[in-house]
Design a protein around this motif. Structure first.
Motif, PDB file in Angstrom:
ATOM      1  N   UNK A 177       9.192  -8.409  -8.081  1.00  0.00           N
ATOM      2  CA  UNK A 177       9.981  -7.096  -8.282  1.00  0.00           C
ATOM      3  C   UNK A 177       9.822  -6.175  -7.025  1.00  0.00           C
ATOM      4  N   UNK A 178      10.379  -6.131  -6.170  1.00  0.00           N
ATOM      5  CA  UNK A 178      10.797  -5.969  -4.932  1.00  0.00           C
ATOM      6  C   UNK A 178      10.262  -4.105  -5.104  1.00  0.00           C
ATOM      7  N   UNK A 179       9.475  -3.325  -4.632  1.00  0.00           N
ATOM      8  CA  UNK A 179       8.410  -2.031  -5.262  1.00  0.00           C
ATOM      9  C   UNK A 179       8.566  -1.093  -3.798  1.00  0.00           C
ATOM     10  N   UNK A 180       9.284  -0.161  -4.115  1.00  0.00           N
ATOM     11  CA  UNK A 180       8.872   1.097  -2.997  1.00  0.00           C
ATOM     12  C   UNK A 180       8.121   1.709  -3.684  1.00  0.00           C
ATOM     13  N   UNK A 193       0.476  -0.950  -0.123  1.00  0.00           N
ATOM     14  CA  UNK A 193      -0.193   0.114  -0.034  1.00  0.00           C
ATOM     15  C   UNK A 193       0.592   1.137  -0.090  1.00  0.00           C
ATOM     16  N   UNK A 194       0.077   2.501  -0.265  1.00  0.00           N
ATOM     17  CA  UNK A 194       1.044   3.485  -0.449  1.00  0.00           C
ATOM     18  C   UNK A 194       1.742   3.541   1.120  1.00  0.00           C
ATOM     19  N   UNK A 238       4.119   8.668  -4.579  1.00  0.00           N
ATOM     20  CA  UNK A 238       3.782   7.269  -3.702  1.00  0.00           C
ATOM     21  C   UNK A 238       1.951   6.996  -4.333  1.00  0.00           C
ATOM     22  N   UNK A 239       1.117   7.696  -4.400  1.00  0.00           N
ATOM     23  CA  UNK A 239       0.300   7.655  -4.540  1.00  0.00           C
ATOM     24  C   UNK A 239      -0.332   6.726  -6.160  1.00  0.00           C
ATOM     25  N   UNK A 240       0.951   6.914  -7.044  1.00  0.00           N
ATOM     26  CA  UNK A 240       0.581   6.635  -8.069  1.00  0.00           C
ATOM     27  C   UNK A 240       1.115   5.415  -8.984  1.00  0.00           C
TER      28      UNK A 240
END
Length: 476
Positions: free
Chosen positions: A271-274, A261-262, A281-283
């Motif tokens: 994939x490791x996602x930030x 989540x945000x 970070x909202x989109x």
């Protein structure tokens, strides 16, 4: 003399300050050495007495410290303005109780190291948790180095913190592993970012209860400046963040094996996602690495990598350095280390799995296991571990003082699992362990040393236990 300890750091003179150092192990020696260097009057005490301790004592005595080793050395507290305790000493130790009742401050090495800092010193990125601390800190160190930072893993792993703080060549940043023992004595630390990876019952005998253990773990979040990192899958870690008194503006950052989540880091299609340290970070999210970049594999190591990445990103490390750090990272010995394959059976040394939470994570990494377990249980129970993993067990070989606790849990929850108990006093006990495990194992199985217990009833430490296992496998 009246001493204002708040006015002292590594650049001021500690002349006339009387410090008693309780315990003369690695951290105790480092503390005594450092305090002698800054001019304090140091008395170091330890009931143990061996060649290694005497060698260290001789060195410090040349520098002016008073080192007292052997039986009776801790019978009474010498005159002191400050007591610095080694992390293994519980707060119920008579000398520490005497100091507290006399109004003498008691610090751990962590508190001493923080007090020695001056403005502009390297920020700390601090990690605790029941399991995964060392792996996470070493992953974090690899990421920081990949970003060109002068970094070194310190604390409960690697270099003592006071040595890093006193290093004449300054570090850019310090990744710090902290145990619950070390955090118990910590009061002033203000990490740039901090993380609690997970919480499960451990060291309850030392802390007195799980609640007290969790509260000491939660001290890591106090005064955190930028990011408090918690495990979305472990609500207790988030509760500790919410309860902490942090610096204004510090954010709670979760990590999850699911889609983040945000304000979190997670995994999207491998994939490791930030979604925490990006502008939109909202989109949007930043791609940090792939699950395939993490070795060895396993959900617990992906979680460790996400926590390390969150701390690195809080420090400003770019995504490419997170990826490069993970690609170059390798686990230390005795952490899920494959020893050999003999007649189609893999032998794996995870001697570092010294509690039930770590042992369960290790067991869940393999489909068919002969489990080698036992040692000092530290107040733990094994019912949940056995209930969750018994279907993977081809058999169990038990050693150590508290092996009966594990045998009892296996009898009640997994009566179909064959069990062999090896007496701790037997000559070459680990040879018998490996022989028994080899008899149970079938081709394709894994014989896994994941003891779920501490080692000191039979071995000097978990490394010696792992070495003994590996040597027995090689003889096999």
């Amino acid at each position: 003399m009246t001493v204002d300890l708040n006015q002292l750091d590594r650049t001021t003179s500690w002349e006339g300050v009387r410090v008693v150092v309780c315990g003369f192990g690695v951290s105790g020696f480092a503390a005594a050495d450092t305090l002698t260097h800054v001019g304090a009057n140091v008395v170091a005490l330890d009931e143990r007495d061996d060649d290694g301790l005497r060698e260290r004592a001789t060195l410090l005595q040349v520098l002016g410290a008073d080192v007292r080793l052997g039986a009776g050395s801790t019978a009474s507290l010498p005159p002191a303005d400050l007591v610095v305790t080694s992390p293994g000493w519980p707060p119920t130790a008579p000398l520490l109780v005497e100091a507290a009742s006399s109004g003498i401050p008691v610090w751990g090495e962590v508190e001493l190291a923080w007090r020695l800092r001056v403005e502009g010193d390297a920020p700390w990125l601090a990690v605790t948790g029941t399991n995964g601390k060392t792996t996470t800190v070493q992953m974090l160190d690899a990421m920081l180095r990949a970003a060109g930072k002068r970094s070194v893993a310190v604390g409960n792993v690697g270099k003592p913190i006071v040595e890093a703080v006193m290093d004449p060549e300054p570090y850019d940043v310090l990744p710090v592993e902290l145990s619950s023992f070390q955090l118990h004595w910590s009061r002033s630390m203000s990490a740039q970012a901090s993380a609690v990876l997970n919480l499960a019952p451990d060291h309850v005998d030392w802390h007195g209860s799980f609640d007290a253990y969790a509260a000491d773990k939660g001290r890591i979040f106090e005064n955190t400046q930028i990011a408090c990192v918690y495990n979305v899958a472990d609500p207790e870690t988030e509760r500790l963040v919410r309860a902490a008194d942090v610096v204004d503006g510090a954010r709670a950052i979760g990590f999850t094996l699911g889609v983040p989540a945000v304000g979190m880091l997670g995994v999207v299609d491998g994939v490791l996602a930030d979604r925490a340290f990006v502008a939109e970070r909202q989109t949007a999210a930043a791609e940090l690495a792939t699950v395939d970049d993490i070795a060895p594999d396993g959900d617990h190591n992906v979680a460790n990598a996400l926590a390390a990445a969150a701390l690195a990103r809080a420090h400003g490390v770019p995504p490419v350095a997170v990826r490069d750090g993970l690609r170059g990272f390798r686990l230390d010995a005795h952490r899920v280390a494959e020893v050999a394959t003999v007649r189609g059976v893999r032998y794996v040394d995870d001697s570092k799995a010294t509690n039930t939470h770590a042992a369960r994570a290790s067991l869940e990494s393999y489909p068919h296991v002969v489990w080698v377990a036992g040692g000092l249980a530290k107040g733990a129970t094994f019912d949940d571990l056995v209930s969750a993993t018994h279907e993977r067990m081809r058999g169990a070989v038990l050693i150590g003082r508290d092996r009966a606790l594990i045998a009892d849990a296996l009898r009640r929850h997994a009566p179909e699992v064959p069990v062999v108990e090896v007496d701790s006093g037997e000559t070459e006990a680990m040879d018998r362990v490996v022989d028994a495990a080899a008899t149970m194992a079938q081709p394709g199985d894994t014989v896994l040393l994941a003891p779920g217990c501490a080692s000191m009833d039979m071995f000097a430490n978990y490394a010696a236990r792992g070495d003994a296992f590996a040597e027995a496998v090689r003889r096999l």
